[in-house]
Write a protein that holds these residues in place. Structure first.
Motif, PDB file in Angstrom:
ATOM      1  N   LEU A  93      61.253  10.754  30.788  1.00 44.71           N
ATOM      2  CA  LEU A  93      62.251   9.955  29.646  1.00 44.71           C
ATOM      3  C   LEU A  93      61.720   8.650  29.105  1.00 44.71           C
ATOM      4  CD1 LEU A  93      65.419  10.932  31.390  1.00 44.71           C
ATOM      5  CD2 LEU A  93      64.813  11.721  29.183  1.00 44.71           C
ATOM      6  N   GLU A  94      60.793   8.103  30.270  1.00 41.85           N
ATOM      7  CA  GLU A  94      60.377   6.556  29.892  1.00 41.85           C
ATOM      8  C   GLU A  94      59.372   6.833  29.207  1.00 41.85           C
ATOM      9  OE1 GLU A  94      58.700   2.916  32.566  1.00 41.85           O
ATOM     10  OE2 GLU A  94      59.268   4.641  33.729  1.00 41.85           O
ATOM     11  N   ALA A  95      58.299   7.823  29.458  1.00 39.68           N
ATOM     12  CA  ALA A  95      57.193   7.729  28.420  1.00 39.68           C
ATOM     13  C   ALA A  95      57.665   8.200  27.099  1.00 39.68           C
ATOM     14  CB  ALA A  95      56.296   8.895  29.003  1.00 39.68           C
ATOM     15  N   ARG A  96      58.649   9.138  26.875  1.00 45.65           N
ATOM     16  CA  ARG A  96      59.123   9.225  25.577  1.00 45.65           C
ATOM     17  C   ARG A  96      59.506   8.222  24.850  1.00 45.65           C
ATOM     18  NH1 ARG A  96      63.710  13.513  24.125  1.00 45.65           N
ATOM     19  NH2 ARG A  96      65.500  12.354  25.167  1.00 45.65           N
ATOM     20  N   GLU A  97      60.645   7.656  25.414  1.00 49.07           N
ATOM     21  CA  GLU A  97      61.104   6.300  24.650  1.00 49.07           C
ATOM     22  C   GLU A  97      60.249   5.170  24.393  1.00 49.07           C
ATOM     23  OE1 GLU A  97      63.963   2.909  26.339  1.00 49.07           O
ATOM     24  OE2 GLU A  97      64.866   5.018  26.741  1.00 49.07           O
ATOM     25  N   GLN A  98      59.470   4.845  25.406  1.00 48.92           N
ATOM     26  CA  GLN A  98      58.251   3.692  25.173  1.00 48.92           C
ATOM     27  C   GLN A  98      57.310   4.043  24.267  1.00 48.92           C
ATOM     28  OE1 GLN A  98      57.022   2.197  28.891  1.00 48.92           O
ATOM     29  NE2 GLN A  98      59.117   1.352  29.540  1.00 48.92           N
ATOM     30  N   SER A  99      56.775   5.138  24.207  1.00 45.32           N
ATOM     31  CA  SER A  99      55.566   5.404  23.332  1.00 45.32           C
ATOM     32  C   SER A  99      56.247   5.753  21.973  1.00 45.32           C
ATOM     33  CB  SER A  99      54.957   6.789  23.868  1.00 45.32           C
ATOM     34  OG  SER A  99      56.080   8.006  23.837  1.00 45.32           O
TER      35      SER A  99
END
Length: 299
Positions: A93-99
């Motif tokens: 979740l963190e990777a997709r939101e930030q990227s």
């Protein structure tokens, strides 16, 4: 709220062509690939299935295959649940939101009045959209809203595309079209080139032939491999019903709101597409011919 004129399902389709590219950037951007690699996931497909299913939690591969529908269950099973041994759903979740936010900024989307206005309108629509019977939409809706204004724009488009997608799967099921057959039907209707679907959805010749054969048996495809009149009618009915089921998501927006949404979101979509990350052919069969028009045409 001012009175609304009668809205046609075509409005939902035109909106989809605008919000889907903003969401879909996450599948094609180098920022996304790097973020999932850094989180520990192995390769594009593990990252895809982990990232998109993460709102559901660490569920079994069968659950994801059922919800994602047009992917081969074996394809999903090669990525899940093993992805969660590398990193948990929270990392995805963190990777997709930030990227996604980083990719949108690199494409030229800024924290400005246009972005904030479009996001506020999309958020209002998403928060009032029907969620019953739409599990992937509901799972995303339960997530906290990002603090980053550009990430909030991406999150809002993600909600609306999954809300529509859940309904599309239901329409396919109701019409007796399996997930694997739906890809073939989509290709034969000239929505997406066959070679693109074969590669992106992992078909071999035997499976493609078997799916086509079942469509032939139903009278939807002729012996030459082209859609019959019945096949074209069914495909159009599936798309029209999907549009009709997506339309109530925008009931919270009056005519003035929709006019403002088209005026602010359409240039954002053009900017994202102009950056070149999203290929002209995608499994979603997006239309681009209408993106020079920033009016909703409600009357």
């Amino acid at each position: 709220m001012t009175a609304m004129v009668t809205r046609t399902p075509q409005l939902a389709r035109r909106l989809f062509d605008r919000f889907e590219p903003v969401h879909a950037l996450t599948y094609f951007s180098p920022e996304s690939i790097s973020a999932f690699d850094n989180a520990g996931y192995r390769g594009f497909w593990m990252s895809y299935f982990a990232g998109r299913s993460a709102p559901l939690g660490a569920v079994a591969a069968e659950v994801v295959a059922a919800k994602f529908y047009n992917f081969s269950p074996a394809h999903v099973a090669r990525a899940l649940p093993s992805a969660w041994t590398f990193a948990p759903p929270s990392a995805a979740l963190e990777a997709r939101e930030q990227s996604a936010a980083a990719a949108l900024r690199r494409c030229g989307i800024a924290d400005d009045d246009q972005t904030r206005t479009a996001t506020a309108l999309l958020k209002r629509a998403a928060r009032s959209a029907p969620w019953a019977g739409r599990p992937l939409f509901a799972a995303n809706l339960a997530l906290p809203w990002p603090d980053d204004p550009v990430a909030r724009l991406w999150h809002a488009t993600t909600l609306l595309r999954e809300q529509r997608g859940d309904a599309h799967v239901a329409v396919l099921v109701a019409n007796g079209i399996s997930g694997r057959e739906s890809n073939v039907l989509h290709s034969l209707a000239d929505r997406v080139p066959r070679e693109f679907i074969v590669k992106s959805r992992h078909y071999d010749e035997d499976e493609w032939r078997d799916c086509t054969g079942r469509l032939v048996e139903r009278g939807l495809v002729d012996d030459a491999g082209a859609l019959t009149d019945a096949g074209r009618d069914l495909k159009q009915r599936i798309e029209d019903t999907t549009d009709a089921l997506a339309l109530p998501a925008f009931d919270a927006l009056d005519d003035a709101d929709l006019t403002l949404l088209f005026r602010t979101l359409t240039p954002i979509t053009r900017t994202v597409i102009a950056a070149g990350d999203i290929p002209a052919a995608t499994p979603m069969g997006l239309g681009r011919d209408d993106l020079d028009d920033d009016k909703p045409h409600l009357r």
